[in-house]
Design an enzyme around this catalytic site. Structure first.
Site, short mmCIF file in Angstrom:
data_model
loop_
_atom_site.label_atom_id
_atom_site.label_comp_id
_atom_site.label_asym_id
_atom_site.label_seq_id
_atom_site.Cartn_x
_atom_site.Cartn_y
_atom_site.Cartn_z
N VAL A 173 6.44 7.04 -4.59
CA VAL A 173 6.51 5.58 -4.51
C VAL A 173 7.86 5.05 -5.02
O VAL A 173 8.28 5.39 -6.13
CB VAL A 173 5.36 4.96 -5.36
CG1 VAL A 173 5.49 3.44 -5.39
CG2 VAL A 173 4.02 5.37 -4.78
N ARG A 197 0.85 -1.19 0.00
CA ARG A 197 0.00 0.00 0.00
C ARG A 197 0.87 1.23 0.00
O ARG A 197 1.94 1.23 0.61
CB ARG A 197 -0.85 0.06 1.26
CG ARG A 197 -2.08 -0.70 1.13
CD ARG A 197 -2.83 -0.80 2.43
NE ARG A 197 -3.83 -1.77 2.20
CZ ARG A 197 -5.00 -1.52 1.62
NH1 ARG A 197 -5.35 -0.29 1.31
NH2 ARG A 197 -5.84 -2.49 1.38
N HIS A 233 12.72 -3.39 -2.39
CA HIS A 233 11.98 -3.44 -3.65
C HIS A 233 12.68 -4.37 -4.63
O HIS A 233 13.92 -4.33 -4.75
CB HIS A 233 11.89 -2.02 -4.23
CG HIS A 233 11.09 -1.97 -5.49
ND1 HIS A 233 9.71 -2.03 -5.49
CD2 HIS A 233 11.47 -1.91 -6.79
CE1 HIS A 233 9.27 -1.98 -6.74
NE2 HIS A 233 10.32 -1.92 -7.55
C1 GAR Z 1 9.52 -8.68 -1.89
O1 GAR Z 1 10.15 -9.17 -3.03
C2 GAR Z 1 9.52 -7.16 -1.90
O2 GAR Z 1 10.66 -6.63 -2.51
C3 GAR Z 1 8.30 -6.87 -2.71
O3 GAR Z 1 7.35 -7.79 -2.26
C4 GAR Z 1 8.01 -8.99 -1.90
C5 GAR Z 1 7.52 -9.41 -0.55
O4 GAR Z 1 7.96 -10.69 -0.26
N1 GAR Z 1 7.86 -5.53 -2.54
C6 GAR Z 1 7.34 -4.78 -3.51
O5 GAR Z 1 7.14 -5.20 -4.64
C7 GAR Z 1 7.02 -3.36 -3.10
N2 GAR Z 1 6.87 -2.52 -4.24
P1 GAR Z 1 7.88 -11.28 1.21
O6 GAR Z 1 6.45 -11.08 1.71
O7 GAR Z 1 8.19 -12.73 1.04
O8 GAR Z 1 8.88 -10.56 2.05
#
Ligand code: GAR
Length: 200
Positions: free
Chosen positions: A140, A87, A105
């Site tokens: 963002v 979010r 990220h």
């Molecule tokens: C991770 O790869 C993080 O970098 C990404 O969500 C995943 C969460 O994984 N975040 C984004 O894309 C934010 N823009 P996790 O729940 O296994 O930590």
């Protein structure tokens, strides 16, 4: 000791890496999620860390940010680590933790910001992607880069295989970045982050 909160929406493998880090784990006081069923909440509870669902239902971005801010203040949190929190945060909570909020990220920012970074990197046909840890600002996936590491994109990669390779890097660099922030070793000059005490 500084007190850390993690905000997570999903599985929580990055949270797990923080829970497994000997420097970061003792500072972790609460995990917040916008999803009641998030794996991250279960992981926190399994480690005896407070885990709260902060329900976004009926709240706009600003109101939800304020709700998070209240919970963070109630827990006397000093540092916030976003770990797959899907979010966009309202400006008041971002400002309240300026210089003290990190995000991880799954791309080499500024390439592929947003919620579909891995798919977009594959669709673009890049040969290298990676992971970025950055300080959070009001835009963002935009704040100053703290740590970044590249991974190769292979011809037969799909979202799952590339994301797995990127996550393995995230699990190394995110605890390191949070640890550096906790040790007061990140110095910001403009939008350049210097890591103090690192042999160059
Ligand atoms: C991770 O790869 C993080 O970098 C990404 O969500 C995943 C969460 O994984 N975040 C984004 O894309 C934010 N823009 P996790 O729940 O296994 O930590």
């Amino acid at each position: 000791m500084l007190r850390v909160a993690v905000l997570a929406s999903g599985e929580g493998t990055n949270l797990q890496a923080l829970l497994d880090d000997p420097k970061v784990a003792p500072a972790l006081v609460v995990v917040l999620s916008d999803r009641a069923g998030a794996g991250a909440l279960a992981r926190a509870r399994a480690h005896g860390v407070a885990a709260l669902h902060v329900d976004p239902a009926g709240l706009n971005r600003d109101a939800y940010g304020d709700a998070l801010l209240r919970v963070l203040e109630d827990h006397h949190v000093d540092v916030v680590a976003l770990a797959g929190f899907m979010r966009i945060l309202g400006p008041r909570v971002v400002r309240a933790f300026e210089g003290r909020m990190l995000n991880v990220h799954p791309s080499l920012l500024p390439a592929f910001p947003g919620a579909h970074a891995v798919d977009e990197a594959l669709a673009w046909g890049v040969k290298v992607s990676g992971a970025t840890v950055h300080l959070v600002d009001e835009e963002v996936d935009h704040g100053p880069v703290v740590l970044q590491e590249a991974v190769p994109v292979r011809p037969d990669d799909d979202e799952e295989s590339l994301h797995a390779r990127i996550r393995a890097v995230e699990h190394r660099i995110y605890p390191r970045a949070v640890g550096l922030l906790l040790e007061g070793r990140l110095k910001l000059e403009g939008r350049i982050v210097h890591v103090l005490g690192d042999e160059e």
